[in-house]
Every structure is written in structure tokens, then in C-alpha cells.
Design a protein around this motif. Structure first.
Motif, mmCIF file in Angstrom:
data_model
loop_
_atom_site.group_PDB
_atom_site.id
_atom_site.type_symbol
_atom_site.label_atom_id
_atom_site.label_comp_id
_atom_site.label_asym_id
_atom_site.label_seq_id
_atom_site.Cartn_x
_atom_site.Cartn_y
_atom_site.Cartn_z
ATOM 1 N N GLN A 55 -3.603 -0.235 8.949
ATOM 2 C CA GLN A 55 -4.993 0.024 8.593
ATOM 3 C C GLN A 55 -5.960 -0.304 9.737
ATOM 4 O O GLN A 55 -6.977 0.375 9.904
ATOM 5 C CB GLN A 55 -5.370 -0.783 7.342
ATOM 6 C CG GLN A 55 -6.783 -0.564 6.833
ATOM 7 C CD GLN A 55 -7.039 0.866 6.360
ATOM 8 O OE1 GLN A 55 -6.105 1.633 6.134
ATOM 9 N NE2 GLN A 55 -8.309 1.225 6.220
ATOM 10 N N LEU A 56 -5.612 -1.324 10.534
ATOM 11 C CA LEU A 56 -6.471 -1.719 11.646
ATOM 12 C C LEU A 56 -6.209 -0.908 12.917
ATOM 13 O O LEU A 56 -6.786 -1.185 13.968
ATOM 14 C CB LEU A 56 -6.296 -3.213 11.930
ATOM 15 C CG LEU A 56 -6.815 -4.149 10.834
ATOM 16 C CD1 LEU A 56 -6.405 -5.584 11.116
ATOM 17 C CD2 LEU A 56 -8.332 -4.040 10.704
ATOM 18 N N TRP B 48 -1.653 -4.078 7.067
ATOM 19 C CA TRP B 48 -2.884 -4.400 7.789
ATOM 20 C C TRP B 48 -2.831 -3.899 9.226
ATOM 21 O O TRP B 48 -3.855 -3.455 9.773
ATOM 22 C CB TRP B 48 -3.141 -5.904 7.740
ATOM 23 C CG TRP B 48 -3.720 -6.327 6.426
ATOM 24 C CD1 TRP B 48 -3.052 -6.819 5.340
ATOM 25 C CD2 TRP B 48 -5.096 -6.263 6.047
ATOM 26 N NE1 TRP B 48 -3.922 -7.064 4.300
ATOM 27 C CE2 TRP B 48 -5.185 -6.732 4.702
ATOM 28 C CE3 TRP B 48 -6.261 -5.850 6.696
ATOM 29 C CZ2 TRP B 48 -6.401 -6.804 4.018
ATOM 30 C CZ3 TRP B 48 -7.475 -5.927 6.002
ATOM 31 C CH2 TRP B 48 -7.531 -6.402 4.686
ATOM 32 N N ILE C 166 -15.181 5.067 4.735
ATOM 33 C CA ILE C 166 -15.526 4.159 3.630
ATOM 34 C C ILE C 166 -14.559 4.326 2.467
ATOM 35 O O ILE C 166 -14.099 3.346 1.868
ATOM 36 C CB ILE C 166 -16.978 4.425 3.168
ATOM 37 C CG1 ILE C 166 -17.964 4.082 4.286
ATOM 38 C CG2 ILE C 166 -17.288 3.607 1.917
ATOM 39 C CD1 ILE C 166 -19.407 4.380 3.945
ATOM 40 N N TRP D 240 -11.088 2.713 3.402
ATOM 41 C CA TRP D 240 -11.140 1.255 3.350
ATOM 42 C C TRP D 240 -11.322 0.745 1.925
ATOM 43 O O TRP D 240 -10.746 -0.280 1.535
ATOM 44 C CB TRP D 240 -12.259 0.742 4.256
ATOM 45 C CG TRP D 240 -11.815 0.514 5.657
ATOM 46 C CD1 TRP D 240 -12.015 1.332 6.738
ATOM 47 C CD2 TRP D 240 -11.067 -0.604 6.139
ATOM 48 N NE1 TRP D 240 -11.445 0.800 7.858
ATOM 49 C CE2 TRP D 240 -10.855 -0.396 7.531
ATOM 50 C CE3 TRP D 240 -10.552 -1.748 5.544
ATOM 51 C CZ2 TRP D 240 -10.156 -1.296 8.326
ATOM 52 C CZ3 TRP D 240 -9.856 -2.659 6.331
ATOM 53 C CH2 TRP D 240 -9.657 -2.430 7.703
ATOM 54 N N ASP E 75 0.853 -1.180 0.000
ATOM 55 C CA ASP E 75 0.000 0.000 0.000
ATOM 56 C C ASP E 75 0.892 1.234 0.000
ATOM 57 O O ASP E 75 1.648 1.464 0.960
ATOM 58 C CB ASP E 75 -0.911 0.023 1.221
ATOM 59 C CG ASP E 75 -1.924 1.155 1.129
ATOM 60 O OD1 ASP E 75 -3.030 0.915 0.631
ATOM 61 O OD2 ASP E 75 -1.589 2.289 1.535
ATOM 62 N N THR F 4 -3.864 7.211 9.096
ATOM 63 C CA THR F 4 -4.413 6.009 8.485
ATOM 64 C C THR F 4 -5.480 6.353 7.452
ATOM 65 O O THR F 4 -5.999 7.481 7.415
ATOM 66 C CB THR F 4 -5.008 5.081 9.551
ATOM 67 O OG1 THR F 4 -5.976 5.812 10.321
ATOM 68 C CG2 THR F 4 -3.929 4.573 10.496
ATOM 69 N N THR G 128 -8.978 6.211 6.662
ATOM 70 C CA THR G 128 -10.182 6.024 7.457
ATOM 71 C C THR G 128 -11.431 6.192 6.609
ATOM 72 O O THR G 128 -11.386 6.686 5.480
ATOM 73 C CB THR G 128 -10.221 7.031 8.622
ATOM 74 O OG1 THR G 128 -10.153 8.364 8.093
ATOM 75 C CG2 THR G 128 -9.047 6.806 9.566
ATOM 76 N N PHE H 65 -7.950 0.976 0.229
ATOM 77 C CA PHE H 65 -7.032 -0.034 0.765
ATOM 78 C C PHE H 65 -7.405 -1.431 0.288
ATOM 79 O O PHE H 65 -6.573 -2.157 -0.276
ATOM 80 C CB PHE H 65 -7.048 0.032 2.294
ATOM 81 C CG PHE H 65 -6.137 -0.961 2.961
ATOM 82 C CD1 PHE H 65 -4.783 -0.701 3.069
ATOM 83 C CD2 PHE H 65 -6.636 -2.142 3.475
ATOM 84 C CE1 PHE H 65 -3.934 -1.613 3.695
ATOM 85 C CE2 PHE H 65 -5.804 -3.061 4.092
ATOM 86 C CZ PHE H 65 -4.449 -2.800 4.203
ATOM 87 N N LEU H 66 -8.657 -1.833 0.509
ATOM 88 C CA LEU H 66 -9.086 -3.177 0.124
ATOM 89 C C LEU H 66 -9.087 -3.355 -1.392
ATOM 90 O O LEU H 66 -8.725 -4.422 -1.901
ATOM 91 C CB LEU H 66 -10.480 -3.457 0.680
ATOM 92 C CG LEU H 66 -10.577 -3.628 2.197
ATOM 93 C CD1 LEU H 66 -12.032 -3.812 2.619
ATOM 94 C CD2 LEU H 66 -9.743 -4.817 2.651
#
Length: 384
Positions: free
Chosen positions: A202-203, A199, A218, A221, A132, A214, A216, A224-225
Motif C-alpha cells: 500500500q505504501l 502495508w 482516497i 486508502w 487485505d 495498488t 490508490t 484499505f484502512l
């Protein structure tokens, strides 16, 4: 990269989520800084140039990316596992070189003048490696560059219980063998960053969350995903689906994927990591958060430059070899580093700063000496 990154090695357990207190450097290097910046600006003015990438560098990176795409498409048209592996290896290696030559500059916003263009480029060029680019940039720019080799602050050197990287880290009996197993650890470096560091960040399991760095919401994510899923589709799912029609098994493709990722990681480590392992200094953060020396002293004592032979290889290394120069001029395209290196060397001698430029052989020798030294059990005083 780098790698980063820069920039390397198997690093990082899950850290505290507390924000890191900002460290302050003493102002001992102000005169050196002023003269260094003045000479760098004079160099640009004399050339009538700018600090960003030029058309020649952009063309070189375009050719690397074109070669990457060609190798990938060729890999999908092979009928034997050997030829597939050869073409796929070219795909991953050229992607790795593109990251070294272009993504490293992009994360410092000097590939293009537009920050948005740098972010978009970084997101695309990291897809073959699964990294990432946001988290790589934050760790590299906001922590490693500011706090190199400072325990708990340089997030590239976190304690992991497997490979000892600083004299402040706990020694375990198995570490006496790290001079022998370090290539395997080096091969896991980039995969570890992609599937543990990214990860964890991100978590919200690292200081990046506390420092509000990070991805953050929607959109964060989704970005990132989406990048992680797209990496798997391009690098693994598409080859498995297409090559199954010619009798190449899914597990053969998976093995090629894993091996090429590890080989590319090992190469990055060999190019980059020694620059922070060649007779380095390591530091701990003082209780008052005030370093006793200046920022330039920190950089000069924790990394070095090395120059390839023949010099033509410098064109493929994206400036990661001139690593101290990069640390002093992160806001400049790496195409300027050979000239800046000479300015730094001359002024460092004048101001009695410990500039080091090694051959690659010297770098490897000092890297191995460092690994062997930290493999030895420390005495009680140094381990407390």
C-alpha cells in the motif's frame, strides 16, 4: 488462500519498487495445452456443468461462515478465559477454512460469476484474519501463478534473512537451525502478510506500485484502512470491551488473539507450503527474459498434488491440496479438481511431464528434507 492463500512462511523484505520485466515462456507445451483444454471442456460438456461454484459448494461455505459467526458470538458470552479461548479458536479456524474453501476461488473469480460479488465476498471473509484481499489476490494471481519459484518474480519467496527458501538466497549461520524454528516462522506467516506485506504494497515499497496494482486515491486508502480498522474492532476491541465486564483482562484477550492467529497460520502453511517444497525446481530469470522451457514445464517442476486420507478431508481443503491442478486450472472452481487431476495425470504421462501426486505423509517428509537441505551452508560455487 493460501493460499495462497494460498497461499506462506515468513517472507519478504522490502523489495525494489522497479517494475518487473515480463518473462516469456517457450512454446514447447502447445500440443499438451490444446489436448488438456479440450479434455477439460469435454468433461464439463458431459456433465452439463460450468466451471464456477455450484449450490452445494455455496451451501458448504455458507455453513462455514455461519459456524464462524456462532463461535464469535459464543466467545463474547463466556466468563472464563479458557472457554473464551476455545470459542475464539473456533471463530478463527472456521474463518481460515472459509478463506481456503471460498476466498481462494473468489480471488480467481470463480466462486460467483460476478467479479464484483467475488470482490465483496473476499473483503468480508478476510476480516477475521486481517488480510487485505486485493493485495493477496494480486500477489497470488499476477505473480505467483505466472512465475512460481522464479527468484525475484515469485513474491511469495522473497529473501528475508531469517528463513532460506531457495538455493539462490544468501545463507546465514543461524539458518542451520531452521529445521527447528520453522514452525514459529510458519505461525508468523499470515500476520506477516497482514502487517508487513499489505502495508509495504500500500505504501508503494514493492513492485506492485510500479506495476500500478495498488489501492490508490482516497477510495483506495479508505478501503484499505477501513478493512484494517474493522478487523481490529471485530477481532480484538469488541471482545476486550465486552469481556472486561466479567473480569477477563485485555491482555488475556490479546494473547488469545495472537495465539489463534499464529495457529491458523501454521495450519495453512502445513497444508499448502509443502506443495512448492516437495523436491522442487527453482529458477532465475534469464537476461533476455526468455525462459528456455514452456509454462507447463514450469508448473510441473515447481509444485505437486497431494491427496488426504480419508478422502472426506478433501472437502475441507478447498482444493489447496491439489495444488498443481489448481495452477493449471486457476479459472475453475476447486470442486472440479479431483476429476481434472485424473486428466492431468494421464496426459502428463503421455507427454512425459513430471506429474507428482503424494500422500500427506510423503509431502511432510519431502518438506522437512527440503528445509534441512537449505539449512546447510552451501559451497562457494552454489552460493555465488
Amino acid at each position: 488462500m493460501a493460499p495462497s492463500l494460498l497461499l506462506c512462511g515468513l517472507k519478504g523484505n522490502i523489495m525494489s519498487t522497479k517494475p518487473l520485466a515480463k518473462l516469456h515462456y517457450a512454446h514447447h507445451d502447445e500440443q499438451f495445452h490444446q489436448i488438456l483444454m479440450a479434455e477439460a471442456k469435454a468433461y464439463l460438456a458431459q456433465k452439463g456443468d460450468h466451471r464456477f461454484a455450484n449450490s452445494a459448494l455455496l451451501l458448504k461455505n455458507l455453513l462455514l461462515l455461519l459456524f464462524c459467526v456462532v463461535c464469535y458470538l459464543l466467545s463474547l458470552h463466556q466468563v472464563t478465559i479458557g472457554l473464551f479461548a476455545l470459542c475464539y479458536f473456533g471463530f478463527v479456524m472456521s474463518a481460515m477454512l472459509a478463506n481456503i474453501n471460498a476466498q481462494h476461488d473468489a480471488c480467481h473469480n470463480v466462486l460467483f460469476r460476478s467479479r464484483l460479488a467475488n470482490r465483496i465476498f473476499g473483503r468480508l471473509v478476510t476480516l477475521p484474519l486481517g488480510l487485505d484481499p486485493h493485495y493477496w489476490q494480486v500477489r497470488h494471481v499476477d505473480y505467483h501463478h505466472i512465475y512460481p519459484n522464479i527468484q525475484g518474480y515469485d513474491l511469495d519467496m522473497e529473501e528475508n534473512g531469517v528463513f532460506r527458501q531457495t538455493p539462490f538466497q544468501k545463507w546465514y549461520p543461524h539458518m542451520r537451525f531452521q529445521p527447528y524454528y520453522w514452525p514459529f516462522i510458519a505461525g508468523l506467516s499470515l500476520p506477516y502478510i497482514a502487517w508487513v506485506f499489505d502495508w509495504s504494497d500500500q505504501l508503494g515499497k514493492t513492485p506492485l506500485a510500479a506495476d500500478k496494482k495498488t489501492l490508490t486515491g482516497i477510495k483506495g486508502w479508505a478501503l484499505f484502512l477501513g478493512s484494517k480498522i474493522l478487523h481490529f474492532i471485530i477481532a480484538l476491541i469488541v471482545p476486550i470491551l465486552i469481556l472486561s465486564s466479567v473480569g477477563i483482562s485485555w491482555y488475556s484477550v490479546l494473547w488469545v488473539y495472537l495465539i489463534t492467529q499464529m495457529v491458523s497460520s501454521f495450519i495453512v502453511v502445513c497444508l499448502l507450503l509443502g506443495t512448492h517444497w516437495a523436491d522442487p525446481a527453482f529458477y532465475t530469470a534469464p537476461e533476455n527474459n526468455q525462459m528456455e522451457h514452456g509454462w507447463y514445464h514450469q508448473q510441473f517442476t515447481t509444485c505437486c498434488d497431494w491427496y488426504p486420507s480419508p478422502k472426506i478431508f478433501n472437502e475441507l481443503l478447498g482444493g489447496v491440496n491439489l495444488h498443481l491442478t489448481h495452477h493449471l486450472f486457476p479459472g475453475w472452481s476447486h470442486r472440479h479438481y479431483p476429476a481434472l487431476m485424473l486428466i492431468i495425470e494421464r496426459l502428463a504421462q503421455q507427454y512425459q511431464l513430471p506429474y507428482r501426486r503424494l500422500s500427506y505423509v510423503e509431502l511432510l517428509i519431502q518438506q522437512q528434507q527440503f528445509i534441512r537441505r537449505l539449512a546447510q551452508k552451501p559451497d562457494k560455487q552454489s552460493s555465488d
